[in-house]
Design an enzyme around this catalytic site. Structure first.
Site, PDB file in Angstrom:
ATOM      1  N   GLU A  24       9.956   1.463  10.995  1.00  0.00           N
ATOM      2  CA  GLU A  24      10.875   2.606  10.873  1.00  0.00           C
ATOM      3  C   GLU A  24      10.044   3.851  11.124  1.00  0.00           C
ATOM      4  O   GLU A  24       9.126   4.138  10.366  1.00  0.00           O
ATOM      5  CB  GLU A  24      11.468   2.693   9.461  1.00  0.00           C
ATOM      6  N   LYS A  46       0.869  -1.183   0.000  1.00  0.00           N
ATOM      7  CA  LYS A  46       0.000   0.000   0.000  1.00  0.00           C
ATOM      8  C   LYS A  46       0.901   1.228   0.000  1.00  0.00           C
ATOM      9  O   LYS A  46       1.552   1.539   0.987  1.00  0.00           O
ATOM     10  CB  LYS A  46      -0.908   0.044   1.231  1.00  0.00           C
ATOM     11  N   GLU A  89       9.494  15.610  16.791  1.00  0.00           N
ATOM     12  CA  GLU A  89       9.775  15.602  15.355  1.00  0.00           C
ATOM     13  C   GLU A  89       8.852  16.594  14.645  1.00  0.00           C
ATOM     14  O   GLU A  89       7.643  16.590  14.864  1.00  0.00           O
ATOM     15  CB  GLU A  89       9.557  14.198  14.779  1.00  0.00           C
TER      16      GLU A  89
END
Ligand code: UN1
Length: 498
Positions: free
Chosen positions: A252, A177, A387
């Protein structure tokens, strides 16, 4: 502009629409008047079809000799080489990063293909002596079956290649996907595999959104391996879903990557590295340099020089040669950048440069933001901890190497880090003590090569690595084989004991 092309899912070797008939638009983030294409807005039905096709193709693919599997991957890489410019243009159009970078993204997929093709003649296991006479033993890698791959938008071809090629060389089949912001580049990658002669059903693409297409893929009982690259928040959810069924899972996720600059560093080198590390890909890399941890003796000079250098960055549509920085990927991501600029101001950090959306002329049609530098940032501020995934860098002054390493490690992530120094002792100290999956000396935090392990510690990952031969552990299970040719029963730990 002409009518946008409608793309289909690729399931069992056939191009098919989503069962619901629904589509979504893929728009150019540098100019939202430009619709790149319409892609299937898929759901659980489409995922079920794709997993069934991948399951049906598995046995024949598993039994195809690995060197033969490698030849197909090798040819796919050669095709990518021929189409590199075309695919880079497509990628800039859907993702926004400048052409030099999208060429690099396609190149990373090419490199990964050639590397994994070679693995077809290795896939090494271990042979080792037995403790008993006339007995032979070894370990071999076995594929697992269908892999569910979920890709991010920031490296729309490279990261899918990090997942697809290793999965295939090991003998697995795949349902991928792509990210809803950048499906075309994954289509291009798979097209290269199709043209290289990949059998039907071995790779299937189903495009769509996370909750409606990604989640059914993750929880499907016939999907044995899940590989996900994306946010830490979604990764945590994926991890819980996989735990229920003990799936092989590679994650990740985020980063908050530090660059330590010691007072003995070559500042010209630092400048080039810091600006590239922070503002390359508009800061939209998991590996982006988002904190410059600078020795107080050189922090003011570095801040001033970074400001002057960053001012020169040409921001605009990446399809125009000479541009150096493109837009944020979408309105939501631009909003995140703006939110963090506000948080930085409120926290009392010094706004050295930037801080505003860019909207003169044609830029008004895209999601452009000025490259932004905060100075005098404190280690505990939110802009130094969370982040941002945009063109925002924080400069944090420190007094020693020990403090620098402590600050560097004091975040919830651990992907990449860097140190600039001319002192070999400092360099080795940092290589040992920086708790990240990747450490650079005298180079920025971005720029990993595919044949070393890629991944991180803490909130960045779950201990798995992409790249290197280590990636093979995600896509295989070990099987230990014992062959007793003594002609009698030999009892391990008993018959040979003193
Ligand atoms: C990412 O940021 O998600 O090391 C991947 C690098 C690239 C890959 C980045 N080769 O910066």
């Amino acid at each position: 502009m002409s009518d946008p092309k409608t793309y289909l899912n690729y399931i069992g070797g056939e191009w098919v629409a989503a069962r619901s008939g629904k589509t979504f638009e893929n728009r150019n983030p540098a100019d939202t008047r430009d619709v790149v294409g319409l892609f299937p807005d898929s759901g659980a039905d489409d995922i079920n079809d794709a997993v069934a096709a991948a399951s049906a193709a598995y046995n024949a693919w598993r039994l195809t000799p690995a060197p033969k599997r490698g030849e197909i991957i090798f040819r796919a890489s050669q095709i990518l080489q021929q189409r590199k410019e075309e695919y880079a243009q497509d990628m800039t159009r859907e993702m926004g990063k400048v052409l030099a970078e999208t060429r690099g993204d396609v190149q990373e997929a090419i490199d990964m293909g050639f590397y994994m093709a070679g693995e077809g003649r290795r896939l090494h296991g271990v042979t080792t002596p037995s403790e008993l006479p006339n007995k032979f033993q070894m370990s071999v890698r076995q594929p697992l079956g269908v892999c569910g791959l979920i890709a991010p938008w920031n490296f729309p071809m490279a990261i899918p290649s990090w997942k697809i090629f290793p999965a295939l060389i090991c003998g697995n089949t795949v349902v991928i996907k792509p990210a809803e912001d950048t499906p075309l580049s994954t289509y291009n990658l798979v097209q290269a595999l199709i043209d290289a002669g990949l059998p039907k059903g071995v790779v299937n693409i189903v495009s769509g959104y996370g909750p409606s297409a990604g989640e059914p893929l993750v929880i499907h009982p016939d999907v044995k391996v899940v590989s996900f690259t994306g946010s830490t928040e979604v990764g945590k959810h994926v991890s819980k879903l996989c735990a229920e069924q003990f799936k092989h899972l590679s994650l990740e996720m985020g980063g908050k990557n530090p660059m330590i600059v010691m007072d003995d560093a070559d500042l010209d080198l630092v400048l080039a590295g810091a600006v590239w590390g922070a503002f390359g890909t508009s800061g939209q890399r998991c590996t982006a340099t988002s904190r410059v941890i600078a020795h107080r003796k050189i922090a003011a000079e570095l801040t001033e020089r970074m400001q002057a250098e960053t001012r020169q960055i040409r921001v605009g549509n990446g399809l125009q040669e000479g541009m150096q920085m493109g837009p944020s990927i979408n309105e939501g991501q631009l909003g995140v950048v703006q939110k963090y600029v506000g948080i930085g101001r409120d926290e009392g950090a010094q706004l050295v440069l930037g801080g505003e959306r860019l909207s003169e002329g044609d830029l008004a049609h895209g999601f452009f933001h000025q490259p932004t530098i905060f100075g005098e940032v404190k280690r505990t501020m939110r802009i130094a901890q969370e982040e941002i995934f945009g063109p925002v860098v924080s400069i944090i002054p420190v007094d020693s190497l020990e403090e620098a390493i402590d600050v560097a490690n004091d975040v919830p992530y651990g992907l990449s880090s860097a140190i600039y120094t001319r002192n070999v002792n400092n360099a080795f100290m940092a290589m040992r003590d920086l708790y990240t999956g990747i450490v650079y000396v005298n180079a920025p935090t971005i720029g990993a090569e595919i044949h070393l392990p890629f991944g991180g510690t803490k909130g960045t990952g779950n201990g798995k690595r992409e790249g290197g031969t280590q990636v093979l552990d995600t896509y295989t299970e070990w099987k230990s084989l014992y062959v007793d040719y003594s002609g009698g029963l030999q009892r391990a730990q008993i018959d040979n004991a003193e």
